[in-house]
Design a protein around this motif. Sequence first.
Motif, PDB file in Angstrom:
ATOM      1  N   THR A 139       0.831  -1.204   0.000  1.00  0.00           N
ATOM      2  CA  THR A 139       0.000   0.000   0.000  1.00  0.00           C
ATOM      3  C   THR A 139       0.866   1.253   0.000  1.00  0.00           C
ATOM      4  O   THR A 139       0.614   2.206  -0.757  1.00  0.00           O
ATOM      5  N   ILE A 140       1.897   1.272   0.838  1.00  0.00           N
ATOM      6  CA  ILE A 140       2.797   2.426   0.868  1.00  0.00           C
ATOM      7  C   ILE A 140       3.529   2.571  -0.456  1.00  0.00           C
ATOM      8  O   ILE A 140       3.718   3.692  -0.954  1.00  0.00           O
ATOM      9  N   ILE A 141       3.935   1.469  -1.051  1.00  0.00           N
ATOM     10  CA  ILE A 141       4.623   1.527  -2.344  1.00  0.00           C
ATOM     11  C   ILE A 141       3.738   2.177  -3.390  1.00  0.00           C
ATOM     12  O   ILE A 141       4.182   3.045  -4.149  1.00  0.00           O
ATOM     13  N   ASP A 142       2.457   1.798  -3.446  1.00  0.00           N
ATOM     14  CA  ASP A 142       1.535   2.389  -4.418  1.00  0.00           C
ATOM     15  C   ASP A 142       1.408   3.898  -4.209  1.00  0.00           C
ATOM     16  O   ASP A 142       1.413   4.681  -5.177  1.00  0.00           O
ATOM     17  N   LEU A 143       1.288   4.323  -2.967  1.00  0.00           N
ATOM     18  CA  LEU A 143       1.157   5.751  -2.675  1.00  0.00           C
ATOM     19  C   LEU A 143       2.425   6.515  -3.047  1.00  0.00           C
ATOM     20  O   LEU A 143       2.366   7.620  -3.601  1.00  0.00           O
ATOM     21  N   LEU A 144       3.584   5.932  -2.762  1.00  0.00           N
ATOM     22  CA  LEU A 144       4.844   6.590  -3.085  1.00  0.00           C
ATOM     23  C   LEU A 144       5.057   6.690  -4.589  1.00  0.00           C
ATOM     24  O   LEU A 144       5.627   7.676  -5.080  1.00  0.00           O
ATOM     25  N   GLU A 145       4.611   5.714  -5.344  1.00  0.00           N
ATOM     26  CA  GLU A 145       4.745   5.787  -6.803  1.00  0.00           C
ATOM     27  C   GLU A 145       3.919   6.945  -7.362  1.00  0.00           C
ATOM     28  O   GLU A 145       4.332   7.618  -8.310  1.00  0.00           O
ATOM     29  N   ARG A 146       2.764   7.206  -6.772  1.00  0.00           N
ATOM     30  CA  ARG A 146       1.956   8.360  -7.183  1.00  0.00           C
ATOM     31  C   ARG A 146       2.696   9.661  -6.875  1.00  0.00           C
ATOM     32  O   ARG A 146       2.724  10.581  -7.696  1.00  0.00           O
ATOM     33  N   LEU A 147       3.309   9.724  -5.700  1.00  0.00           N
ATOM     34  CA  LEU A 147       4.074  10.916  -5.337  1.00  0.00           C
ATOM     35  C   LEU A 147       5.283  11.087  -6.253  1.00  0.00           C
ATOM     36  O   LEU A 147       5.660  12.222  -6.589  1.00  0.00           O
ATOM     37  N   ASP A 148       5.901   9.989  -6.661  1.00  0.00           N
ATOM     38  CA  ASP A 148       7.034  10.061  -7.599  1.00  0.00           C
ATOM     39  C   ASP A 148       6.631  10.773  -8.886  1.00  0.00           C
ATOM     40  O   ASP A 148       7.397  11.578  -9.435  1.00  0.00           O
ATOM     41  N   THR A 149       5.438  10.456  -9.394  1.00  0.00           N
ATOM     42  CA  THR A 149       4.956  11.089 -10.612  1.00  0.00           C
ATOM     43  C   THR A 149       4.803  12.588 -10.413  1.00  0.00           C
ATOM     44  O   THR A 149       5.196  13.390 -11.267  1.00  0.00           O
ATOM     45  N   LEU A 150       4.237  12.985  -9.275  1.00  0.00           N
ATOM     46  CA  LEU A 150       4.050  14.409  -9.004  1.00  0.00           C
ATOM     47  C   LEU A 150       5.386  15.130  -8.859  1.00  0.00           C
ATOM     48  O   LEU A 150       5.543  16.273  -9.305  1.00  0.00           O
ATOM     49  N   LEU A 151       6.360  14.477  -8.240  1.00  0.00           N
ATOM     50  CA  LEU A 151       7.666  15.109  -8.037  1.00  0.00           C
ATOM     51  C   LEU A 151       8.475  15.210  -9.326  1.00  0.00           C
ATOM     52  O   LEU A 151       9.315  16.098  -9.466  1.00  0.00           O
ATOM     53  N   ALA A 152       8.224  14.294 -10.246  1.00  0.00           N
ATOM     54  CA  ALA A 152       9.048  14.245 -11.459  1.00  0.00           C
ATOM     55  C   ALA A 152       8.983  15.535 -12.257  1.00  0.00           C
ATOM     56  O   ALA A 152       9.946  15.900 -12.940  1.00  0.00           O
ATOM     57  N   VAL A 153       7.870  16.263 -12.174  1.00  0.00           N
ATOM     58  CA  VAL A 153       7.760  17.497 -12.961  1.00  0.00           C
ATOM     59  C   VAL A 153       8.626  18.610 -12.390  1.00  0.00           C
ATOM     60  O   VAL A 153       8.786  19.659 -13.026  1.00  0.00           O
ATOM     61  N   TYR A 154       9.180  18.413 -11.214  1.00  0.00           N
ATOM     62  CA  TYR A 154      10.087  19.402 -10.631  1.00  0.00           C
ATOM     63  C   TYR A 154      11.542  19.116 -10.980  1.00  0.00           C
ATOM     64  O   TYR A 154      12.444  19.773 -10.474  1.00  0.00           O
ATOM     65  N   ASP A 155      11.771  18.130 -11.847  1.00  0.00           N
ATOM     66  CA  ASP A 155      13.135  17.675 -12.124  1.00  0.00           C
ATOM     67  C   ASP A 155      13.638  18.100 -13.493  1.00  0.00           C
ATOM     68  O   ASP A 155      14.275  17.315 -14.195  1.00  0.00           O
TER      69      ASP A 155
END
Length: 209
Positions: A139-155
């Motif tokens: 469950t935590i992995i799924d949530l973190l993968e969503r956050l990864d997508t949101l963070l990627a636009v700051y890179d």
Amino acid sequence: MNRDSASTQYERLRGEIIAGRIAPGTVLLETVLAERLGVSRTPVREALAMLERDALLERDRRGYRVRTRSPEELLEIYEARIALESTCAAGAARRRSPFDLARLRHLTGEAAAAGDPVRLRELHAAWHKVLRAAAGNATIIDLLERLDTLLAVYDADEPTLADREVAAAEHGRIVDAIEAGDAEEARRALVAHLDRSRETRLAKLAAGS
């Protein structure tokens, strides 16, 4: 994968948004995208809906708009990521296998020696994925993968040599704590790592605004 499928168009548009080739604030119209991508409107429509669920797009009266990022959103994302991934670090200290530990050590060493910024980012992402897997909480992995997508636009900017050296040292401290089975030290070291990462991204966002 079918070139005309919604998933194909989703991956294509997602990649363009994350890479900054479609700028924040851009309005995306089904008809225009379908013509550019050489497909019918149906897979484009479905792809846009998927990107809205990822929070990469928001509704506009004419269609969809690429979301504009802000320091406030970045802070919110990091608050969630720090809470979730520090829990992973503590869990990995309790449940990691010898193979998990070997993979973390290997990726830490590869990243420390990487000379290509794109490869360095890939190695850092892989390291975090292994850490999360070692914790064993899907469950935590799924949530973190969503956050990864949101963070990627700051890179938009690639990591520097200084980023590489600091991150390698931080990853090393986290792995040491995991190997020692010290859940609280692993948690603290991970929080310190992400605190520094957050400040780096905020500084880059401010410099580019």
